[in-house]
Design an enzyme around this catalytic site. Sequence first.
Site, PDB file in Angstrom:
ATOM      1  N   ARG A 117     -10.574  -0.698  10.522  1.00  0.00           N
ATOM      2  CA  ARG A 117     -10.176   0.687  10.812  1.00  0.00           C
ATOM      3  C   ARG A 117     -10.659   1.032  12.214  1.00  0.00           C
ATOM      4  NH1 ARG A 117     -10.754   4.096   5.211  1.00  0.00           N
ATOM      5  NH2 ARG A 117     -11.623   2.323   4.117  1.00  0.00           N
ATOM      6  N   TYR A 147       0.839  -1.202   0.000  1.00  0.00           N
ATOM      7  CA  TYR A 147       0.000   0.000   0.000  1.00  0.00           C
ATOM      8  C   TYR A 147       0.873   1.250   0.000  1.00  0.00           C
ATOM      9  CZ  TYR A 147      -3.688   3.233   1.555  1.00  0.00           C
ATOM     10  OH  TYR A 147      -4.573   4.273   1.660  1.00  0.00           O
TER      11      TYR A 147
HETATM   12  N1  LIG Z   1     -10.316   6.632   4.401  1.00  0.00           N
HETATM   13  C1  LIG Z   1      -9.139   7.063   4.751  1.00  0.00           C
HETATM   14  O1  LIG Z   1      -8.926   7.401   5.929  1.00  0.00           O
HETATM   15  C2  LIG Z   1      -8.042   7.212   3.723  1.00  0.00           C
HETATM   16  C3  LIG Z   1      -6.803   7.670   4.166  1.00  0.00           C
HETATM   17  C4  LIG Z   1      -5.782   7.811   3.233  1.00  0.00           C
HETATM   18  C5  LIG Z   1      -5.993   7.542   1.898  1.00  0.00           C
HETATM   19  N2  LIG Z   1      -7.203   7.093   1.503  1.00  0.00           N
HETATM   20  C6  LIG Z   1      -7.349   6.794   0.058  1.00  0.00           C
HETATM   21  O2  LIG Z   1      -8.606   7.220  -0.419  1.00  0.00           O
HETATM   22  C7  LIG Z   1      -9.103   6.301  -1.381  1.00  0.00           C
HETATM   23  C8  LIG Z   1     -10.486   5.821  -0.975  1.00  0.00           C
HETATM   24  O3  LIG Z   1     -10.403   5.187   0.290  1.00  0.00           O
HETATM   25  P1  LIG Z   1     -11.681   4.658   1.057  1.00  0.00           P
HETATM   26  O4  LIG Z   1     -11.440   4.877   2.501  1.00  0.00           O
HETATM   27  O5  LIG Z   1     -12.901   5.202   0.438  1.00  0.00           O
HETATM   28  O6  LIG Z   1     -11.513   3.096   0.796  1.00  0.00           O
HETATM   29  P2  LIG Z   1     -12.587   2.033   0.221  1.00  0.00           P
HETATM   30  O7  LIG Z   1     -11.925   0.701   0.304  1.00  0.00           O
HETATM   31  O8  LIG Z   1     -13.894   2.220   0.912  1.00  0.00           O
HETATM   32  O9  LIG Z   1     -12.753   2.491  -1.268  1.00  0.00           O
HETATM   33  C9  LIG Z   1     -11.921   2.077  -2.313  1.00  0.00           C
HETATM   34  C10 LIG Z   1     -12.799   1.829  -3.517  1.00  0.00           C
HETATM   35  O10 LIG Z   1     -11.961   1.440  -4.616  1.00  0.00           O
HETATM   36  C11 LIG Z   1     -12.533   0.285  -5.223  1.00  0.00           C
HETATM   37  N3  LIG Z   1     -11.431  -0.462  -5.841  1.00  0.00           N
HETATM   38  C12 LIG Z   1     -10.427  -1.124  -5.225  1.00  0.00           C
HETATM   39  N4  LIG Z   1      -9.619  -1.688  -6.137  1.00  0.00           N
HETATM   40  C13 LIG Z   1     -10.115  -1.357  -7.360  1.00  0.00           C
HETATM   41  C14 LIG Z   1      -9.734  -1.652  -8.696  1.00  0.00           C
HETATM   42  N5  LIG Z   1      -8.648  -2.380  -8.956  1.00  0.00           N
HETATM   43  N6  LIG Z   1     -10.500  -1.160  -9.703  1.00  0.00           N
HETATM   44  C15 LIG Z   1     -11.603  -0.415  -9.442  1.00  0.00           C
HETATM   45  N7  LIG Z   1     -12.018  -0.114  -8.199  1.00  0.00           N
HETATM   46  C16 LIG Z   1     -11.283  -0.582  -7.181  1.00  0.00           C
HETATM   47  C17 LIG Z   1     -13.191  -0.464  -4.106  1.00  0.00           C
HETATM   48  O11 LIG Z   1     -14.166  -1.386  -4.543  1.00  0.00           O
HETATM   49  C18 LIG Z   1     -13.790   0.693  -3.300  1.00  0.00           C
HETATM   50  O12 LIG Z   1     -15.055   1.069  -3.784  1.00  0.00           O
HETATM   51  C19 LIG Z   1      -8.099   5.153  -1.469  1.00  0.00           C
HETATM   52  O13 LIG Z   1      -7.272   5.375  -2.587  1.00  0.00           O
HETATM   53  C20 LIG Z   1      -7.303   5.286  -0.201  1.00  0.00           C
HETATM   54  O14 LIG Z   1      -5.993   4.825  -0.350  1.00  0.00           O
HETATM   55  C21 LIG Z   1      -8.231   6.908   2.385  1.00  0.00           C
END
Ligand SMILES: NC(=O)c1ccc[n+]([C@@H]2O[C@H](COP(=O)([O-])OP(=O)(O)OC[C@H]3O[C@@H](n4cnc5c(N)ncnc54)[C@H](O)[C@@H]3O)[C@@H](O)[C@H]2O)c1
Length: 308
Positions: free
Chosen positions: A184, A143
């Site tokens: 989380r 990651y």
């Molecule tokens: N939530 C947080 O606190 C946080 C913190 C830092 C970074 N992020 C980043 O924000 C983004 C969204 O995070 P989130 O918390 O909503 O996570 P999440 O897991 O809820 O959402 C990720 C989404 O991406 C989709 N996905 C995963 N792999 C895929 C692929 N190969 N092709 C198409 N779709 C795909 C999943 O089905 C999901 O809908 C991510 O990139 C994550 O790294 C989130």
Amino acid sequence: MRILVTGGAGFLGSNLCTRLINDGHEVICLDNFFTGRKANIAHLLDNPRFELVRHDVTDPFKFEVDQIYNLACPASPPHYQYNPIKTTKTSVMGAINCLGLAKRVKARVFQASTSEVYGDPQVHPQPEEYWGNVNPIGKRSCYDEGKRCAETLFFDYHRENKVDIRVIRIFNTYGPHMLSNDGRVVSNFIVQALGGEDITIYGDGSQTRSFCYVDDLIEGFVRFMDQTEIVGPMNCGNPGEFTMLQLAEAVLREVGGKSKIVHKPLPADDPKQRKPDISLARRVLKWEPQIPLEEGLRRTIAYFRTQA
Ligand SMILES: NC(=O)c1ccc[n+]([C@@H]2O[C@H](COP(=O)([O-])OP(=O)(O)OC[C@H]3O[C@@H](n4cnc5c(N)ncnc54)[C@H](O)[C@@H]3O)[C@@H](O)[C@H]2O)c1
């Protein structure tokens, strides 16, 4: 505008899609439903300005769009460690596919990067200039290093091909549409407390995290995307710092019930401290979080009560 949101059915993506639809845009939500759910976007499916596409970002795609928000990537350790090679592919090939499309159609493209690029930081709080302290071969590396490589690609496409990029580094965020079982900390604590189970703290609970409520974060996304002064990287999160013990106590206060706090050993590479320096966002976007932890927890707990 017509806007593509990859990972649009996930936690942040679905909240972003809702915001963009409410702002009057056309939204294409692309997702492979690995951790995303149709339920998160069910309220948008009848809207003629909303389209849902089941697709994997590691395979190329073409859409005529003005903006791209690249959020596709599992974000919680159990999900990104489930298939670590796929996680790196999603970050790296997803970035290449979004950047290639942005270059072709001259769209502005946004990368959801992460505070994990700072690893276990030796500088506290972390400003954007800090290069991080990341283990390249550990269980979290798929990651962390995937996201670092995606940032590299964004900046090389920007320098070499003049692609109009925005790179944001997101710190821990919580709110409605988080999955209940993805490990989380906020959702863990809430689900345990609502189920009347004991709340599990890894280590002694003195490690700190900062937590941003999702509406605050999405406001930061949109302001960052719609300005032309900086391309990033820009930290986005809540600098208010809480120990795991304080968070557990806040959840217990809000939920009530008989749960107790229990301790388990710390997992590998778990950062001891993480807190954003948001001076850049404050100065350029005039942005800072508005929703205090207690209020955010109340709204999140209300959501999880409807999921029971
Ligand atoms: N939530 C947080 O606190 C946080 C913190 C830092 C970074 N992020 C980043 O924000 C983004 C969204 O995070 P989130 O918390 O909503 O996570 P999440 O897991 O809820 O959402 C990720 C989404 O991406 C989709 N996905 C995963 N792999 C895929 C692929 N190969 N092709 C198409 N779709 C795909 C999943 O089905 C999901 O809908 C991510 O990139 C994550 O790294 C989130």
